[in-house]
Design a protein around this motif. Structure first.
Motif, short mmCIF file in Angstrom:
data_model
loop_
_atom_site.label_atom_id
_atom_site.label_comp_id
_atom_site.label_asym_id
_atom_site.label_seq_id
_atom_site.Cartn_x
_atom_site.Cartn_y
_atom_site.Cartn_z
N LEU A 202 0.83 -1.20 0.00
CA LEU A 202 0.00 0.00 0.00
C LEU A 202 0.86 1.25 0.00
O LEU A 202 0.61 2.21 -0.74
N VAL A 203 1.90 1.26 0.85
CA VAL A 203 2.80 2.41 0.94
C VAL A 203 3.45 2.69 -0.41
O VAL A 203 3.56 3.84 -0.85
N LYS A 204 3.87 1.63 -1.09
CA LYS A 204 4.51 1.77 -2.40
C LYS A 204 3.55 2.41 -3.41
O LYS A 204 3.92 3.30 -4.17
N SER A 205 2.30 1.95 -3.40
CA SER A 205 1.33 2.51 -4.35
C SER A 205 0.95 3.94 -3.99
O SER A 205 0.69 4.77 -4.86
N TYR A 206 0.96 4.28 -2.70
CA TYR A 206 0.62 5.64 -2.26
C TYR A 206 1.71 6.66 -2.64
O TYR A 206 1.42 7.85 -2.79
N SER A 207 2.94 6.19 -2.77
CA SER A 207 4.06 7.10 -3.05
C SER A 207 3.90 7.81 -4.38
O SER A 207 4.39 8.92 -4.56
N ASP A 208 3.23 7.17 -5.32
CA ASP A 208 3.08 7.74 -6.66
C ASP A 208 1.97 8.78 -6.75
O ASP A 208 1.75 9.38 -7.80
N THR A 209 1.23 8.97 -5.66
CA THR A 209 0.13 9.92 -5.66
C THR A 209 0.49 11.13 -4.80
O THR A 209 1.53 11.15 -4.15
N ASP A 210 -0.40 12.11 -4.78
CA ASP A 210 -0.18 13.31 -3.96
C ASP A 210 -1.28 13.48 -2.93
O ASP A 210 -1.42 14.54 -2.33
N PHE A 211 -2.07 12.39 -2.72
CA PHE A 211 -3.18 12.47 -1.77
C PHE A 211 -2.66 12.35 -0.34
O PHE A 211 -1.57 11.82 -0.08
#
Length: 519
Positions: A202-211
């Motif tokens: 989840l952390v890895k996928s969240y890194s690519d966003t700005d939310f």
């Protein structure tokens, strides 16, 4: 005469031994000025499409060091560097002379002698020897004398070129050393359990966003480390990462820390001060223990999330900012919303991307890995040999419940590094509370009086989940063979595969009568 020659030779030898370019440049320039009996000079280095003055001597020298000349503008050093030839110029009449450099000098140049600086046939700069006497010429411009001077300049330019190369390599090494030091100091997130990997995906996928991200988990589970990783892997990595713990801090102080204040906003506010959000503009703000933020401050935070604006204490104007907010808490915010202790609208704004970090007691297979990691890290930091942990000690660590989670384990390792006398950490080295808790857990799991089928099943599942696939297969094959008194045909039939395949797996797993259970 011999003494003079020896002294001159020694001075030249000293030049060659000098590796500090700043010192060498000064010695080199002063030697040339002394030989020509003049008082002004300068050394220029070519950098891309510019020429930079790196050393100067004489009156107004402090106003010329650091001056940069564009390659397209006229200059004597530029002509010499581009043509690779020595030149003599009358400062008042030569069109190549850049008069702007000396525009504010009290004493102007009258005649300039300029030599190229070469290494391996490549021009990297120029040295100017300048006569400032307007009435009579002090420079010796005889052909034979200039030839000797040219030879000296060529020799010294090699020494200077080598010193500059050496300095560049030293700078590279320092940068590399600094980078390695940062990597060594960088806190690593380690784990192999299923629960851990689920969170990290989840952390890895969240890194690519700005939310915005809300990290939940017990104290000591590594919430700030995850926040730092989210920032490092995001597009904001080159901007600040600033953290604020919202726990146990008065509301007014927290507001001033986050939003800043204007001079006179309160007693003691002697000047304007930027808050955390303003200082982190473009980057990431990590708000730890967000559940402890007072309701009044929550309203100000909501304004940041909704409108990207802050209002410093004592100011009538708002300021617009651009930050990503990562919040963390060990509290149940949903329960706090029901009890009117946390704003529901703020919760939904913060928890766009939620991630939960499991406690260490739910990551038991990670405990040996983490313990050895902390031993290795702390040993390097303390510059001592790394201690080992006995299997019996690991057993006790895995059985312990770790209410303080990873932080408690890290602190225990530091304690054991100091208190354990031998190179191997044994159970006797462990604090009494860890031994007692782990022994109680073991007794509860093995005592028939307290045996419960459901509990035993859960424990068995945990034991299995801690095994690798080869170990699990090996344990299964051995159990079948022991059940059927080492009859391969019966064991193969019970496993549901043919006898030859079963026998092949036994050979590959190195299982035969007399071998012990898998370690």
């Amino acid at each position: 005469m011999d003494n003079t020659k020896n002294k001159s030779f020694q001075e030249k030898y000293d030049l060659f031994r000098e590796l500090d370019p700043d010192v060498l440049q000064k010695k080199f320039l002063n030697a040339l000025l002394k030989i020509q009996n003049v008082r002004r000079g300068s050394i220029w280095i070519k950098r891309g499409r510019t020429y930079v003055c790196v050393e100067a001597a004489g009156i107004d020298s402090e106003n010329i060091v650091g001056v940069t000349l564009d390659a397209g503008a006229p200059s004597i050093v530029g002509w010499v560097i581009e043509n690779g030839k020595m030149t003599i110029a009358q400062a008042g009449s030569d069109r190549r002379h850049n008069r702007e450099v000396e525009a504010h000098f009290a004493i102007k140049s009258s005649q300039i002698l300029c030599f190229p600086l070469l290494v391996n046939g490549q021009v990297f700069g120029a040295v100017q020897i300048i006569d400032t006497n307007p009435d009579s010429i002090h420079l010796n411009l005889e052909s034979s004398y200039l030839t000797h001077l040219q030879n000296l300049v060529e020799i010294c330019s090699i020494a200077l070129g080598n010193a500059l190369s050496y300095a560049r390599e030293q700078k590279k090494n320092r940068r590399l050393s600094s980078a390695l030091s940062r990597i060594e100091k960088e806190k690593t997130i380690i784990g192999q359990s299923k629960a851990f990997h689920k969170s990290m995906e989840l952390v890895k996928s969240y890194s690519d966003t700005d939310f915005n991200v809300l990290i939940t988990g017990e104290s000591g589970t590594g919430k700030e480390l995850v926040a730092e990783r989210l920032h490092r892997n995001s597009a904001r990595v080159n901007y600040p990462f600033l953290a604020q713990n919202c726990s146990a801090i008065p509301e007014t102080l927290l507001e001033s820390e986050l939003f800043g204040y204007k001079k006179g906003a309160f007693t003691g506010a002697a000047r304007d001060r930027a808050g955390l959000f303003e200082a982190a503009d473009g980057g990431t703000v990590f708000l730890d223990e967000i559940g402890d933020m007072p309701m009044g401050t929550q309203a100000g935070l909501l304004r940041v999330l909704q409108k990207n604006e802050i209002k410093p204490l004592g100011s009538s104007r708002v300021q617009y900012i651009n930050v990503r907010i990562i919040a963390a808490t060990n509290k149940d915010l949903v329960k706090m919303i029901r009890e009117n202790q946390f704003r529901q609208d703020l919760y939904y704004r913060l928890s766009i991307l939620p991630v939960h970090l499991p406690p260490l007691r739910e990551r038991k297979e990670d405990i040996p890995l983490l313990a050895r990691h902390f031993l290795n890290k702390e040993s390097k930091k303390a510059k001592i040999s790394e201690k080992k942990i006995s299997p019996e000690t690991i057993h006790h660590l895995v059985a312990y419940t770790w209410p303080g989670n990873i932080r408690e384990l890290e602190n225990l390792i530091r304690y054991l590094m100091v208190t354990a006398q031998d190179e191997v950490i044994r159970p006797d080295d462990l604090p009494e509370h860890i031994l007692k808790t782990s022994q109680d857990e073991t007794s509860k799991n093995t005592n028939p009086i307290h045996s419960d089928p459901q509990t035993n099943e859960t424990q068995n599942l945990r034991d299995i989940s801690a095994m690798t696939w080869p170990d699990l297969e090996k344990a299964y094959v051995r159990a079948l063979m022991e059940k059927f008194n080492w009859n391969i045909t019966w064991a193969a039939k019970a496993s549901g595969i043919n006898r030859s395949t079963f026998a092949s797996r036994m050979r590959k797993l190195d299982i035969h009568r007399g071998t012990g259970p898998p370690s």
